[in-house]
Enzyme design. Structure first.
Site, mmCIF file in Angstrom:
data_model
loop_
_atom_site.group_PDB
_atom_site.id
_atom_site.type_symbol
_atom_site.label_atom_id
_atom_site.label_comp_id
_atom_site.label_asym_id
_atom_site.label_seq_id
_atom_site.Cartn_x
_atom_site.Cartn_y
_atom_site.Cartn_z
ATOM 1 N N THR A 17 0.618 -1.128 0.004
ATOM 2 C CA THR A 17 -0.005 0.062 0.076
ATOM 3 C C THR A 17 1.035 1.321 -0.027
ATOM 4 O OG1 THR A 17 -1.682 -1.191 1.150
ATOM 5 C CG2 THR A 17 -1.935 1.113 1.317
ATOM 6 N N VAL A 18 1.732 1.251 0.938
ATOM 7 C CA VAL A 18 2.705 2.377 0.774
ATOM 8 C C VAL A 18 3.358 2.413 -0.516
ATOM 9 C CG1 VAL A 18 5.200 2.965 1.748
ATOM 10 C CG2 VAL A 18 3.217 2.363 3.238
ATOM 11 N N LYS A 38 -8.140 -2.506 -5.873
ATOM 12 C CA LYS A 38 -7.813 -3.502 -5.150
ATOM 13 C C LYS A 38 -8.811 -4.486 -5.423
ATOM 14 C CE LYS A 38 -5.899 -5.129 -0.850
ATOM 15 N NZ LYS A 38 -4.680 -5.006 -0.239
ATOM 16 N N GLU A 117 -3.375 -3.233 -6.736
ATOM 17 C CA GLU A 117 -2.600 -3.705 -5.319
ATOM 18 C C GLU A 117 -3.116 -5.123 -5.182
ATOM 19 O OE1 GLU A 117 -2.648 -1.482 -1.501
ATOM 20 O OE2 GLU A 117 -1.836 -3.322 -0.451
HETATM 21 N N1 LIG Z 1 8.856 2.656 4.579
HETATM 22 C C1 LIG Z 1 8.094 2.464 5.475
HETATM 23 N N2 LIG Z 1 8.431 2.882 6.768
HETATM 24 C C2 LIG Z 1 7.584 2.915 7.901
HETATM 25 N N3 LIG Z 1 6.538 2.151 8.077
HETATM 26 C C3 LIG Z 1 5.925 1.369 6.752
HETATM 27 C C4 LIG Z 1 7.044 1.625 5.920
HETATM 28 N N4 LIG Z 1 6.264 0.755 4.889
HETATM 29 C C5 LIG Z 1 5.086 0.192 5.386
HETATM 30 N N5 LIG Z 1 5.066 0.600 6.837
HETATM 31 C C6 LIG Z 1 4.124 0.322 7.637
HETATM 32 O O1 LIG Z 1 3.778 -1.045 7.710
HETATM 33 C C7 LIG Z 1 2.659 -1.440 7.540
HETATM 34 C C8 LIG Z 1 2.148 -2.408 6.447
HETATM 35 O O2 LIG Z 1 2.595 -1.627 5.256
HETATM 36 P P1 LIG Z 1 1.217 -1.737 4.171
HETATM 37 O O3 LIG Z 1 0.251 -1.501 4.751
HETATM 38 O O4 LIG Z 1 1.679 -0.808 2.934
HETATM 39 O O5 LIG Z 1 1.514 -3.341 3.876
HETATM 40 P P2 LIG Z 1 0.663 -4.104 2.743
HETATM 41 O O6 LIG Z 1 1.701 -4.963 1.993
HETATM 42 O O7 LIG Z 1 -0.030 -3.276 1.789
HETATM 43 O O8 LIG Z 1 -0.159 -4.641 3.446
HETATM 44 P P3 LIG Z 1 -1.655 -5.756 3.055
HETATM 45 O O9 LIG Z 1 -1.121 -7.032 2.767
HETATM 46 O O10 LIG Z 1 -2.460 -5.730 4.512
HETATM 47 O O11 LIG Z 1 -2.120 -4.818 2.015
HETATM 48 C C9 LIG Z 1 1.833 -0.228 7.794
HETATM 49 O O12 LIG Z 1 1.533 -0.037 9.057
HETATM 50 C C10 LIG Z 1 2.594 0.885 7.150
HETATM 51 O O13 LIG Z 1 2.465 2.168 7.607
HETATM 52 MG MG LIG Z 2 -1.966 -3.099 1.496
#
Ligand SMILES: Nc1ncnc2c1ncn2[C@@H]1O[C@H](COP(=O)(O)OP(=O)(O)OP(=O)(O)O)[C@@H](O)[C@H]1O
Ligand SMILES: [Mg+2]
Length: 244
Positions: A17-18, A38, A117
């Site tokens: 997501t980030v 999504k 995503e």
């Molecule tokens: N570069 C970063 N620095 C600090 N925190 C981060 C960073 N990248 C992600 N996070 C934190 O880690 C957590 C997971 O990130 P994210 O939601 O982007 O993962 P995801 O792969 O999209 O998860 P999902 O499988 O639930 O979709 C979130 O709380 C996000 O704020």
């Molecule tokens: Mg995500």
């Protein structure tokens, strides 16, 4: 003509997501008509007005100033924070592939670029029905869209990254690059990246630093905008995407 990319991960919580939010921020602030998508989101929140809020979609839409209705960009939204196939059973909402494709196709008619995503890792079950399991990778194959792999640099990431890449290649899905996330600049993380570079021929598109969100530090969303502007180039991202 619409172009697209699917952002997949080596695991849940690796930063898909980030990364999607960063990419969408860069594309849309440069004036590209891009949307997020999504197929199935688990773990949605309930706000104070009792509305269900798909957090991934909210973050990406906020960061990229995307005004599309969450229901249009998020085909299935579940409150339960488990794999979509299981959340769908618990919440009694059947997942239908045709419905996902309809949502995706309506976005195709309206936008020039789609940043989709994944849910969880590449082996995430979306539907379990009778003796069949429909996985996220089945959808990616059907949509005929290339992927960008988000991985971390922590201990264990060599194994997760290499296995995921081999599996994606075996499926015949086009993998356009790797994005490392939450990099803390330690000696072992640098070595992990180096080993992955040596063992794969896949371009490393960017390495996102760990963004400190401790109290008193700038908000995650603002820092992410700044980091993304430095690390992602809209034109190169457009180049990586393929006609869908
Ligand atoms: N570069 C970063 N620095 C600090 N925190 C981060 C960073 N990248 C992600 N996070 C934190 O880690 C957590 C997971 O990130 P994210 O939601 O982007 O993962 P995801 O792969 O999209 O998860 P999902 O499988 O639930 O979709 C979130 O709380 C996000 O704020
Ligand atoms: Mg995500």
């Amino acid at each position: 003509m619409t172009k697209g990319i699917y952002i997949v991960g080596t695991d849940t919580d690796v930063g898909k997501t980030v990364v999607s939010a960063g990419i969408m921020h860069v594309l849309r602030s440069k004036g590209y008509n891009a949307t997020y998508f999504k197929a199935a989101l688990s773990g949605a929140l309930i706000d104070k007005n009792n509305n269900i809020v798909p957090e991934d979609t909210r973050l990406v839409s906020t960061l990229s100033n995307l005004k599309e209705d969450y229901q249009n960009t998020t085909a299935y939204i579940f409150k339960t924070a488990v794999s979509p196939h299981l959340a769908s059973k618990i919440e009694n909402i059947e997942i239908n592939v045709e419905h996902i494709k309809e949502k995706f196709n309506s976005l195709k008619n309206k936008y020039d670029y789609i940043v989709a995503e994944g849910s969880g890792g590449i082996c995430c079950p979306l539907i379990e029905k009778e003796n069949k399991v429909y996985m996220l990778y089945h959808l990616i194959k059907e949509l005929n869209i290339p992927v960008l792999l988000v991985s971390t640099t922590k201990v264990g990431s060599i194994n997760h990254t290499l296995l995921t890449i081999e599996f994606i290649k075996k499926l015949g899905i086009n993998i356009k690059g790797i994005i490392f996330n939450s990099f803390k600049n330690t000696f072992y993380e640098k070595d992990n990246i180096n080993i992955i570079k040596k063992l794969t021929n896949i371009p490393i598109i960017a390495t996102l630093p760990f963004i400190d969100t401790a109290p008193g530090v700038q908000k995650m969303e603002e820092s992410l905008k700044q980091v993304s502007k430095k690390l992602f180039q809209a034109e190169s991202l457009i180049e990586i995407m393929e006609k869908i």
